[in-house]
Scaffold this active site. Structure first.
Site, PDB file in Angstrom:
ATOM      1  N   ASP A  65       0.822  -1.210   0.000  1.00 55.54           N
ATOM      2  CA  ASP A  65       0.000   0.000   0.000  1.00 55.54           C
ATOM      3  C   ASP A  65       0.855   1.259   0.000  1.00 55.54           C
ATOM      4  O   ASP A  65       2.082   1.185   0.150  1.00 55.54           O
ATOM      5  CB  ASP A  65      -0.963  -0.018   1.205  1.00 55.54           C
ATOM      6  N   ASN A 134      -7.473  -3.245  14.504  1.00 52.72           N
ATOM      7  CA  ASN A 134      -8.869  -3.445  14.097  1.00 52.72           C
ATOM      8  C   ASN A 134      -9.016  -4.593  13.098  1.00 52.72           C
ATOM      9  O   ASN A 134     -10.067  -4.746  12.480  1.00 52.72           O
ATOM     10  CB  ASN A 134      -9.447  -2.146  13.510  1.00 52.72           C
ATOM     11  N   HIS A 136      -7.287  -5.058  10.270  1.00 50.30           N
ATOM     12  CA  HIS A 136      -7.019  -4.794   8.851  1.00 50.30           C
ATOM     13  C   HIS A 136      -5.726  -5.473   8.391  1.00 50.30           C
ATOM     14  O   HIS A 136      -4.839  -5.752   9.199  1.00 50.30           O
ATOM     15  CB  HIS A 136      -7.014  -3.290   8.538  1.00 50.30           C
ATOM     16  N   GLU A 141      -9.571  -1.927   5.459  1.00 49.00           N
ATOM     17  CA  GLU A 141     -10.212  -1.702   6.748  1.00 49.00           C
ATOM     18  C   GLU A 141     -11.453  -2.597   6.881  1.00 49.00           C
ATOM     19  O   GLU A 141     -11.912  -3.168   5.882  1.00 49.00           O
ATOM     20  CB  GLU A 141     -10.603  -0.222   6.868  1.00 49.00           C
TER      21      GLU A 141
END
Ligand code: PGA
Length: 257
Positions: A65, A134, A136, A141
């Site tokens: 990314d 979380n 990801h 996400e």
């Protein structure tokens, strides 16, 4: 899933480097990750390279990314991070190091080009992954489609807060990113997910032992035919079935070693 529990972050890095070294020797295409977790693994790979034990000359690398809106020269752009922390210290040809082109005028085209570049390379043989608190992976996400490809995403506010440590102020963290999709990651031949520290325990438990869910993007590893997860004791502390994972690891058949 092959779940390997190691005593601490340094032992996680040694195990991860052992696995990645096998791919380097095979001149593989390696998917690399940013964030803090893989840094110890990168240092170990660089150490082995500098000791003359390991060459990356025949390899290609693809990053997961990149932030939109940061110039490549910004020290926290993932282009800069991957070069500084890893590839500039190895013998890989810089032309074979790829990061999504988040500085492109046409971001949708840049995403398509990134998918095409991965395909032209024959696909990613092994993809290194960290995990967000979380759940990801990459910047996929919660709510990301399991079939998603490289695309523009908006970060979760929790991720912006997590990543603020790399910037002078939380306001400086870009909100938009280009990230390989879960469908891109899923096509890699082998997934290597690393997690260290107590702060990752809930995410690891949800990803490995919870339901397969877009709300926990890392649960994608349950769908993959070849996923290796290397965690330290702290990150493993929420796993219910850990006795079995250790037993498997201690009783590995010879052909698998
Ligand atoms: P970390 O980030 O390695 O810095 O904890 C992992 C991630 O958010 O994917």
């Amino acid at each position: 899933m092959d779940i390997l529990v190691r005593t601490d972050a340094s032992a996680v890095a040694t195990t991860a480097a052992d696995i990645l070294a096998r791919y380097a020797r095979a001149h593989a295409t390696i998917g690399v990750a940013t964030g803090s977790t893989p840094l110890a693994t990168y240092r170990e790979l660089i150490r082995r390279h500098q000791a003359g034990e390991l060459s990356f000359a025949g390899c290609r690398m693809f990053a997961l990314d990149e932030y939109v809106g940061l110039d490549y020269s910004h020290p926290e752009s993932y282009h800069a991070v991957i070069h500084r922390e890893l590839t500039d210290q190895l013998d890989i040809d810089p032309a074979n190091v790829h990061v999504p082109d988040a500085a492109a005028d046409n971001l949708q085209q840049a995403c398509r080009d990134y998918e095409a570049a991965i395909e032209d390379a024959g696909g990613i043989d092994i993809q290194l992954l960290g995990i967000g608190g979380n759940g990801h992976i990459g910047f996929n996400e919660p709510g990301s489609s399991f079939d998603s490809l490289t695309r523009l995403k908006t970060l979760h506010p929790a991720t912006v807060r997590d990543n603020a440590r790399f910037f002078d102020s939380p306001d400086d963290v870009p909100v938009h990113v280009l990230t390989q999709g879960l469908g891109t990651i899923r096509r890699a031949g082998h997934l290597l997910l690393l997690a260290t520290g107590q702060a990752k325990a809930d995410a690891i438990a949800a990803a490995l032992e919870g339901p397969l869910s877009a709300s926990v993007p890392a649960s994608l590893v349950q769908l993959h035919r070849r996923a290796t997860i290397v965690v330290d004791e702290a990150a493993a502390s929420g796993l219910k079935n850990v006795e079995y994972y250790r037993f498997v690891d201690e009783n590995r058949p010879e052909w698998q070693q």
